[in-house]
Write an enzyme that holds these catalytic residues in place. Structure first.
Site, PDB file in Angstrom:
ATOM      1  N   GLU A  82      41.442  33.488  36.058  1.00  0.00           N
ATOM      2  CA  GLU A  82      41.014  33.616  37.457  1.00  0.00           C
ATOM      3  C   GLU A  82      41.857  34.643  38.206  1.00  0.00           C
ATOM      4  O   GLU A  82      41.339  35.368  39.057  1.00  0.00           O
ATOM      5  CB  GLU A  82      41.041  32.281  38.189  1.00  0.00           C
ATOM      6  CG  GLU A  82      40.445  32.405  39.575  1.00  0.00           C
ATOM      7  CD  GLU A  82      40.079  31.087  40.234  1.00  0.00           C
ATOM      8  OE1 GLU A  82      39.857  31.114  41.451  1.00  0.00           O
ATOM      9  OE2 GLU A  82      39.994  30.058  39.541  1.00  0.00           O
ATOM     10  N   SER A  83      43.120  34.746  37.876  1.00  0.00           N
ATOM     11  CA  SER A  83      43.972  35.759  38.518  1.00  0.00           C
ATOM     12  C   SER A  83      43.477  37.158  38.189  1.00  0.00           C
ATOM     13  O   SER A  83      43.357  38.009  39.081  1.00  0.00           O
ATOM     14  CB  SER A  83      45.422  35.587  38.067  1.00  0.00           C
ATOM     15  OG  SER A  83      45.922  34.329  38.478  1.00  0.00           O
TER      16      SER A  83
END
Length: 128
Positions: A50-51
């Site tokens: 997700e980062s």
């Protein structure tokens, strides 16, 4: 990138490449990212995925007018690791006006595929 005092900083993530069509990040497999049995925690993989997707999304918006936020993420954990580094490569599958979909592959430094993930981002207008 402003990563100090974030989850990314706490897990030892580093940005290797940050372009509109590909973001690569690296993360150690160590005590910060282990589950209790000493293997890479699936949640650490998801945080890395997700980062990387979020940074890619950020690079594809007008930051004076918009922001991106994760709406949904899935991850297929294929293998695990006990040590070394993993690298996530995020590429866009869809860049739209209100949503983006990113595909992320996480690979161990030895070349083994550990995780396949897909992350949907919402593109949200900033309030003025």
């Amino acid at each position: 990138m402003m990563m100090k005092n974030t989850l990314m900083d706490a897990l030892g993530m580093e940005v290797i490449k940050a372009e509109r069509d590909c973001v690569e990040m690296r993360m150690p497999v160590d005590a910060r990212t282990h589950q209790p049995m000493g293997f890479l925690h699936g949640g650490a993989n998801v945080a890395l995925a997700e980062s990387a997707a979020s940074i890619g999304g950020f690079l594809n918006i007008d930051t004076n007018e918009q922001q991106v936020f994760g709406l949904e993420i899935n991850a297929n954990h294929i293998k695990s690791a006990r040590e070394g580094y993993v690298t996530a490569a995020a590429v866009p599958a869809h860049i739209g006006k209100t949503t983006m979909v990113w595909e992320i592959r996480i690979v161990h430094e030895n070349g083994t595929l550990l995780c396949l993930s897909r992350c949907t981002l919402g593109v949200v207008p900033l309030k003025k």
